[in-house]
Design a protein around this motif. Structure first.
Motif, mmCIF file in Angstrom:
data_model
loop_
_atom_site.group_PDB
_atom_site.id
_atom_site.type_symbol
_atom_site.label_atom_id
_atom_site.label_comp_id
_atom_site.label_asym_id
_atom_site.label_seq_id
_atom_site.Cartn_x
_atom_site.Cartn_y
_atom_site.Cartn_z
ATOM 1 N N ALA A 184 -8.256 -8.872 -2.439
ATOM 2 C CA ALA A 184 -7.239 -9.891 -2.157
ATOM 3 C C ALA A 184 -6.206 -9.285 -1.224
ATOM 4 O O ALA A 184 -5.595 -8.262 -1.544
ATOM 5 C CB ALA A 184 -6.573 -10.381 -3.438
ATOM 6 N N LYS A 185 -6.035 -9.901 -0.064
ATOM 7 C CA LYS A 185 -5.037 -9.442 0.903
ATOM 8 C C LYS A 185 -3.683 -10.028 0.515
ATOM 9 O O LYS A 185 -3.481 -11.240 0.534
ATOM 10 C CB LYS A 185 -5.441 -9.868 2.315
ATOM 11 C CG LYS A 185 -4.600 -9.226 3.419
ATOM 12 C CD LYS A 185 -5.013 -9.745 4.789
ATOM 13 C CE LYS A 185 -6.433 -9.346 5.137
ATOM 14 N NZ LYS A 185 -6.790 -9.772 6.523
ATOM 15 N N LEU A 186 -2.738 -9.146 0.165
ATOM 16 C CA LEU A 186 -1.420 -9.603 -0.275
ATOM 17 C C LEU A 186 -0.523 -9.940 0.901
ATOM 18 O O LEU A 186 0.314 -10.838 0.824
ATOM 19 C CB LEU A 186 -0.759 -8.547 -1.149
ATOM 20 C CG LEU A 186 -1.590 -8.046 -2.341
ATOM 21 C CD1 LEU A 186 -0.755 -7.144 -3.225
ATOM 22 C CD2 LEU A 186 -2.139 -9.214 -3.145
ATOM 23 N N ASP A 187 -0.658 -9.183 1.976
ATOM 24 C CA ASP A 187 0.010 -9.458 3.239
ATOM 25 C C ASP A 187 -0.791 -8.745 4.319
ATOM 26 O O ASP A 187 -1.883 -8.238 4.042
ATOM 27 C CB ASP A 187 1.489 -9.024 3.222
ATOM 28 C CG ASP A 187 1.684 -7.566 2.839
ATOM 29 O OD1 ASP A 187 0.942 -6.694 3.362
ATOM 30 O OD2 ASP A 187 2.581 -7.262 2.032
ATOM 31 N N ASP A 188 -0.284 -8.687 5.530
ATOM 32 C CA ASP A 188 -1.048 -8.102 6.632
ATOM 33 C C ASP A 188 -1.313 -6.614 6.453
ATOM 34 O O ASP A 188 -2.225 -6.061 7.083
ATOM 35 C CB ASP A 188 -0.317 -8.335 7.956
ATOM 36 C CG ASP A 188 -0.340 -9.795 8.381
ATOM 37 O OD1 ASP A 188 -1.231 -10.527 7.898
ATOM 38 O OD2 ASP A 188 0.515 -10.197 9.186
ATOM 39 N N LEU A 189 -0.534 -5.942 5.582
ATOM 40 C CA LEU A 189 -0.649 -4.491 5.450
ATOM 41 C C LEU A 189 -1.093 -4.039 4.067
ATOM 42 O O LEU A 189 -1.268 -2.828 3.853
ATOM 43 C CB LEU A 189 0.700 -3.817 5.783
ATOM 44 C CG LEU A 189 1.321 -4.136 7.145
ATOM 45 C CD1 LEU A 189 2.656 -3.406 7.287
ATOM 46 C CD2 LEU A 189 0.378 -3.753 8.275
ATOM 47 N N THR A 190 -1.276 -4.944 3.126
ATOM 48 C CA THR A 190 -1.536 -4.569 1.736
ATOM 49 C C THR A 190 -2.781 -5.272 1.209
ATOM 50 O O THR A 190 -2.924 -6.488 1.334
ATOM 51 C CB THR A 190 -0.328 -4.919 0.849
ATOM 52 O OG1 THR A 190 0.859 -4.382 1.433
ATOM 53 C CG2 THR A 190 -0.500 -4.337 -0.546
ATOM 54 N N LEU A 191 -3.657 -4.470 0.591
ATOM 55 C CA LEU A 191 -4.919 -4.987 0.063
ATOM 56 C C LEU A 191 -5.091 -4.526 -1.378
ATOM 57 O O LEU A 191 -4.940 -3.346 -1.686
ATOM 58 C CB LEU A 191 -6.092 -4.474 0.903
ATOM 59 C CG LEU A 191 -7.500 -4.934 0.503
ATOM 60 C CD1 LEU A 191 -7.691 -6.411 0.854
ATOM 61 C CD2 LEU A 191 -8.558 -4.087 1.218
ATOM 62 N N ASP A 192 -5.366 -5.459 -2.299
ATOM 63 C CA ASP A 192 -5.737 -5.130 -3.668
ATOM 64 C C ASP A 192 -7.255 -5.197 -3.800
ATOM 65 O O ASP A 192 -7.880 -6.156 -3.317
ATOM 66 C CB ASP A 192 -5.090 -6.108 -4.653
ATOM 67 C CG ASP A 192 -3.742 -5.623 -5.149
ATOM 68 O OD1 ASP A 192 -3.261 -4.596 -4.628
ATOM 69 O OD2 ASP A 192 -3.167 -6.268 -6.041
ATOM 70 N N ILE A 193 -7.818 -4.192 -4.477
ATOM 71 C CA ILE A 193 -9.261 -4.141 -4.699
ATOM 72 C C ILE A 193 -9.500 -4.081 -6.200
ATOM 73 O O ILE A 193 -9.091 -3.128 -6.864
ATOM 74 C CB ILE A 193 -9.897 -2.915 -4.012
ATOM 75 C CG1 ILE A 193 -9.538 -2.892 -2.518
ATOM 76 C CG2 ILE A 193 -11.412 -2.926 -4.202
ATOM 77 C CD1 ILE A 193 -9.975 -1.615 -1.810
ATOM 78 N N GLU A 194 -10.135 -5.095 -6.741
ATOM 79 C CA GLU A 194 -10.472 -5.105 -8.158
ATOM 80 C C GLU A 194 -11.742 -4.290 -8.368
ATOM 81 O O GLU A 194 -12.780 -4.564 -7.776
ATOM 82 C CB GLU A 194 -10.667 -6.539 -8.648
ATOM 83 C CG GLU A 194 -10.839 -6.645 -10.150
ATOM 84 C CD GLU A 194 -10.992 -8.081 -10.593
ATOM 85 O OE1 GLU A 194 -10.062 -8.611 -11.241
ATOM 86 O OE2 GLU A 194 -12.037 -8.683 -10.288
ATOM 87 N N CYS A 195 -11.644 -3.265 -9.223
ATOM 88 C CA CYS A 195 -12.765 -2.356 -9.466
ATOM 89 C C CYS A 195 -12.737 -1.993 -10.936
ATOM 90 O O CYS A 195 -12.096 -1.025 -11.345
ATOM 91 C CB CYS A 195 -12.632 -1.116 -8.581
ATOM 92 S SG CYS A 195 -13.988 0.083 -8.770
#
Length: 420
Positions: A76-87
């Motif tokens: 899930a891209k939270l903004d242009d610079l931040t990415l959450d990865i569910e693992c």
């Protein structure tokens, strides 16, 4: 601890500063965990939007150098610079690796084994010790209040539990979750403010985690003994396979007082589809009615129209549309607010404008609030045109009429004669 595939130890990834970033050509970084834990999610922060989709996540288990792909990975891209990865892993992980060209723009990586889902939940205990000088102390909820104990007796009375003595049965303490949780590990803080006997009280404890007894065999762990500890870490391996609704601690025998200064239960709430939060109290706002991450509300499908940010919250006042990237019309009435989905003005239009978004001027011949005013028939020019906001004549008035109001009577008064 970190190891870099090409450039050795660096500081930019561990300085808690998202603005310091990789300045070399490193395209792989591995973080070795001090405590091996099951993963839940990883957050990546980069310095430029071109890097955010160019990172791959893998992990390794203790005693193995094999890199494994995340089961059921979602991003899930939270903004242009931040990415959450569910693992979400079932086994405890010893290292996490990021690779790919995006690592050259990497600034920060946050690794989570879950949040403290026990915080502020409902707790109870077998009994409560009430010292004469502090009868209102040692409550069961002290162990889930988020406050760590100090090194004085006065501080532990307000932050730790304490069963009464003597007892005919082993002391016990229970925390019950409002919503069942997926547990990764436990951290138990012991009492350390008094002599050795305080720490010995917890030795040999039994921890039990259970859901509905009719549907799952409880998870159980008994402390094997050994040196007394200021804190105990319990990491189930493999991970507990069922949602936990209750965690219970019991002393080793009836002579032991049970004292717990803080109980951390790490994991994530087992929320129904479409909800998130520690108590599943918030609604997902994902595009295409997709499910969101339970820890943040972030949406793999992106935020629905009219929502934005890490948790896909409503557009701030004055914004609407996809990712809230459109401003409400400057001619919306009142506080210039508008519908977060389509930009329709919430409080009507400023005088002189009409339409759902108030971007159209009043029709010719009309003006003012709601375009309800009619231009004077004495305005000169085609269609007796006037200003759409004020009603002032566009090109002046007919001969002998006051330019703006265009009332013949006023003109005559100024000329000191009375019309026939």
């Amino acid at each position: 601890r970190m190891s870099f595939a090409t450039s050795g130890r660096e500081s930019w990834l561990t300085d808690s500063d998202d603005t310091t970033c990789n300045t070399g050509n490193t395209q792989s970084v591995t973080v070795i965990l001090d405590t091996f834990i099951p993963l839940t999610w990883v957050r990546v922060v980069v310095r430029d939007a071109v890097y955010v989709d160019q990172v791959q996540l893998s992990y390794q288990l203790s005693g193995s150098s094999t890199l494994l792909a995340c089961p059921g990975l979602r991003k899930a891209k939270l903004d242009d610079l931040t990415l959450d990865i569910e693992c979400s892993t079932t086994e405890s992980v010893s290292g996490v690796t990021l690779s790919g060209s995006g690592v050259t723009g990497l600034c920060s990586m946050y690794i989570s084994g879950g949040r403290n889902v026990a915080l502020k939940q409902t707790a109870r205990q077998s009994s409560r010790y009430r010292p004469p000088d502090a009868p209102n102390s040692h409550y069961a909820e002290n162990a889930v209040d988020g406050v760590l104990p100090g090194d004085t007796r006065e501080s532990t009375r307000s932050t730790c539990t304490h069963t009464d003595v003597p007892s005919t049965t082993p002391g016990w303490w229970i925390v019950t979750f409002l919503q069942a949780v997926d547990v990764t590990r436990f951290l138990i803080c012991n009492r350390v403010d008094c002599n050795q006997s305080c720490k010995e009280r917890l030795a040999g404890f039994t921890l039990t985690a259970q859901s509905d007894p009719s549907t799952a065999t409880p998870y159980s762990y008994t402390d094997p003994g050994g040196p007394d500890q200021a804190s105990y870490t319990v990491v189930p391996s493999p991970r507990i396979s069922f949602p936990v609704s209750q965690v219970r601690f019991v002393t080793a025998d009836i002579s032991n007082i049970l004292t717990l200064c803080e109980v951390f239960v790490f994991g994530e709430t087992n929320c129904p589809a479409g909800q998130f939060g520690l108590r599943c109290e918030r609604q997902c706002n994902c595009a295409n009615n997709g499910n969101c991450f339970v820890h943040s509300g972030g949406c793999p499908s992106g935020c629905a129209t009219g929502y934005t940010g890490e948790d896909c919250s409503e557009c701030p006042p004055g914004r609407y549309g996809n990712r809230c990237d459109q401003p409400c019309s400057a001619t919306c009435g009142g506080d210039n607010s508008c519908d977060r989905n389509n930009g329709a003005c919430s409080q009507g239009c400023d005088p002189g404008y009409l339409g759902t978004s108030c971007e159209s001027k009043c029709d010719p011949g009309t003006y003012g609030a709601g375009c309800s005013g009619r231009c004077s028939v004495n305005c000169a020019g085609p269609d007796n045109g006037c200003n759409h906001v004020t009603g002032a004549c566009d090109v002046g008035s007919l001969d002998h009429y006051f330019p703006n109001v265009c009332e013949f009577y006023i003109f005559c008064v100024h000329q000191n004669f009375t019309p026939d």
